[in-house]
Structures are given as C-alpha cells and as structure tokens.
Design a protein around this motif. Structure first.
Motif, PDB file in Angstrom:
ATOM      1  N   PRO A 185      -9.448   6.698 -19.321  1.00 23.39           N
ATOM      2  CA  PRO A 185      -8.794   7.172 -20.757  1.00 23.39           C
ATOM      3  C   PRO A 185      -9.238   6.564 -21.859  1.00 23.39           C
ATOM      4  CG  PRO A 185      -7.097   7.141 -18.846  1.00 23.39           C
ATOM      5  CD  PRO A 185      -8.470   6.508 -18.304  1.00 23.39           C
ATOM      6  N   GLY A 186      -9.636   5.146 -21.953  1.00 23.10           N
ATOM      7  CA  GLY A 186      -9.962   4.429 -23.128  1.00 23.10           C
ATOM      8  C   GLY A 186     -11.302   4.894 -23.355  1.00 23.10           C
ATOM      9  N   ASP A 187     -12.250   5.224 -22.665  1.00 25.13           N
ATOM     10  CA  ASP A 187     -13.565   5.769 -22.949  1.00 25.13           C
ATOM     11  C   ASP A 187     -13.261   7.108 -24.162  1.00 25.13           C
ATOM     12  OD1 ASP A 187     -14.965   3.998 -21.663  1.00 25.13           O
ATOM     13  OD2 ASP A 187     -14.898   5.122 -19.839  1.00 25.13           O
ATOM     14  N   PHE A 188     -12.139   7.728 -24.114  1.00 25.47           N
ATOM     15  CA  PHE A 188     -12.224   8.845 -24.895  1.00 25.47           C
ATOM     16  C   PHE A 188     -11.012   8.717 -25.998  1.00 25.47           C
ATOM     17  CE2 PHE A 188     -13.557   9.903 -20.646  1.00 25.47           C
ATOM     18  CZ  PHE A 188     -14.819  10.898 -21.024  1.00 25.47           C
ATOM     19  N   ILE A 189     -10.035   7.905 -25.620  1.00 15.89           N
ATOM     20  CA  ILE A 189      -8.759   7.846 -26.597  1.00 15.89           C
ATOM     21  C   ILE A 189      -8.719   6.156 -27.084  1.00 15.89           C
ATOM     22  CG2 ILE A 189      -6.583   7.895 -27.048  1.00 15.89           C
ATOM     23  CD1 ILE A 189      -6.322  10.120 -25.163  1.00 15.89           C
TER      24      ILE A 189
END
Length: 309
Positions: free
Chosen positions: A220-224
């Motif tokens: 998720p951290g790659d996008f948010i």
C-alpha cells in the motif's frame, strides 16, 4: 503523546495536499473515470484485472488514465497507441515506478531492470550486450551447457534402464536450466548430483523464492505515501531478505577474489577482471545486480522452479 498526535495529523495533511497538487498540475490527461480522495481509482481494480481494465476501456476509450493512490497510470488498449508507445515515445516511457522492493532488492534502483533511463542504464546495457550475452561470451560457457545436457540424458537413461518409466520433464529441464545459469554466473551447481554445498544451495533457492514472492505483492505504501509511516511487517521482511541476498551475492564475489590464482570461466570472474581496469564501471553492486538478474530470469520462463523444497 498529544504532541506526536498533532505532528502525525500535520504530516498527514501535508501528504494529502501534496498528493492533490500532483493531480491538479497534470493537464491534457486521457479520459478518466470518477475517482475517490486519497485512493484514486484503486477501488476499480477487481480480479481479474484485465477484465476490469477492458470494461473501463470500453466505456472511456482505448487510452485512459487511472490514479492508483498518488501514482498516475495510463492504460493503453489500442494497437496503434501501443506501437506509438514502444517506438516514437519509448524513451519517455522507459522508466519503471520506484517501488519498495526495487529500493531494497535492486540496490536503490541501480540494476538493469530498475534503473531509470540514462548514463547508468546505458552502461548496464553495454555490459550485458558485450560482456555477458554476446555470442563470443556465451560460447565460452558451451562446455557447461553440454555437461548439464549429458547429465540429464544419463539420468533419464538410468530411469529407463529396465523398461519404460514415467518422467516429469518440466522440473528436470527447469533445474538443468538453473544449473547452467548458476554455473555461468558463479561456477556452481545447486541441483542434482555433485552439489558441493547442500546448505548453501538450499538457502539460495529459498532466498530467490522469497524475492519472487515479494515481487508480486502490492504494498500500500507504494501507492499511498502516508501508509509508509505506519509500522508494517512487509517492509521489515523486504529489508531482511535484501540483506540476506546481498550477503549471499557478496559471498560469491569474495570467494572469486580469494581464489584469484585459479582461472574461473564465470561471469563474476570476468567482471572482476574488468573491475581491476575500470572500477568505476564494474563496482561490486553492479556485479551483484547482474548476477541476481541472471538467476531471476530463469523464473520468468520456468515458474515451476518456485516449487523448490
């Protein structure tokens, strides 16, 4: 505790504003379906993804834009547009997104697969085309290929010595292919008979399996971006596996250095000889990235290798 809560809230607001600013500055984008705050169009992505994208393209056109969190993605489903992307605009679209796995596994985006287009990438391509995959270099490993094929034929002949027998060829060919690549890269065999270090072979296979499994995970951290502030077990796992893989690859290089008096016809040995003449172009991290690429390429063509025990 209250100060930390306020600081976290402040940073969250800054991240949101930054994400929205990224979107508002983009102009002349292809058509796009309605999006949600923060997550963008992530809620549209349902399995199977290709059918979801096909439905969106049928509704909004052959070229559409999607926001996966803070990342802009352009979906192209028209043959003329695809041809234009890979011919006229190939350099513009040459770079890959910077993801967590690429940062840790690919030496901070410096390997041939993850490096952005530029001088460093062109140097890596030159090394690959001339020093590793050229016809003259590949011919030097013909003996290893011949030996592995002979080993396979002997094994098959032993199995059928007393009559017809059932043989599972996919795994046999996959393992021989990996042995050929490993012998080419480091002069070692990790499958079958005459494996010198069984524990090293087992650990290397397990490491490669873990790296491949992480490559297919959407973090998720790659996008948010704000998700990167939340403690996450996946980040720790990626970091640990990257450290172990780096130690394994560095061990192969150090072993070649310590056996310098022995002539070894391997990729590592050849690149180390070039390193002595041009250390700025053949650093250890570049060599480790190339060896890792050679090992992982096998799994693109032989996914059954992931069934290693």
């Amino acid at each position: 505790m209250q100060i930390y809560s306020l600081l976290y809230l402040f940073l969250s607001l800054i991240s949101l504003l930054f994400a929205f600013n990224l979107r508002t500055r983009r102009t002349n984008l292809p058509p796009s379906p309605p999006s949600l705050p923060i997550i963008g169009h992530l809620h549209y992505l349902k399995i199977p993804h290709h059918q979801t994208l096909h439905k969106l393209s049928a509704q909004y056109g052959p070229v559409i834009s999607l926001w996966l969190g803070s990342r802009l993605v352009v979906v192209v489903s028209s043959l003329p547009a695809v041809e234009e992307c890979f011919t006229k605009n190939d350099i513009v679209l040459a770079n890959r997104p910077r993801l967590l796995v690429g940062k840790h596994i690919s030496y901070n985006y410096t390997t041939m697969v993850s490096s952005p287009y530029g001088d460093h990438w062109r140097n890596l391509r030159r090394i690959g085309a001339i020093e590793i995959f050229s016809a003259s270099r590949l011919n030097k490993f013909a003996g290893s290929r011949k030996d592995e094929v002979e080993r396979l034929l002997k094994k098959l002949s032993r199995n059928s010595m007393y009559g017809f027998s059932k043989v599972e060829m996919q795994s046999a060919i996959s393992e021989r292919t990996f042995n050929i690549s490993m012998r080419m890269a480091a002069g070692k065999r990790y499958f079958g008979e005459e494996v010198r270090d069984l524990e090293e072979a087992r650990q290397s296979r397990e490491l490669i399996k873990q790296i491949v499994s992480m490559g297919g995970v959407s973090y998720p951290g790659d996008f948010i971006p704000m998700m990167n502030w939340i403690p996450n077990g996946f980040k720790r796992k990626v970091w640990r596996v990257a450290k172990r893989m780096d130690a394994f690859l560095q061990g192969l290089i150090d072993e070649h250095r310590s056996n310098k008096e022995e002539e070894r016809n391997t990729v590592i040995g050849h690149l180390l000889s070039l390193q002595e003449m041009e250390p700025e172009y053949y650093g250890d991290e570049i060599i480790k990235g190339i060896v890792l690429l050679i090992l992982l390429v096998n799994l693109e063509f032989f996914p059954s290798l992931l069934d290693w025990k």
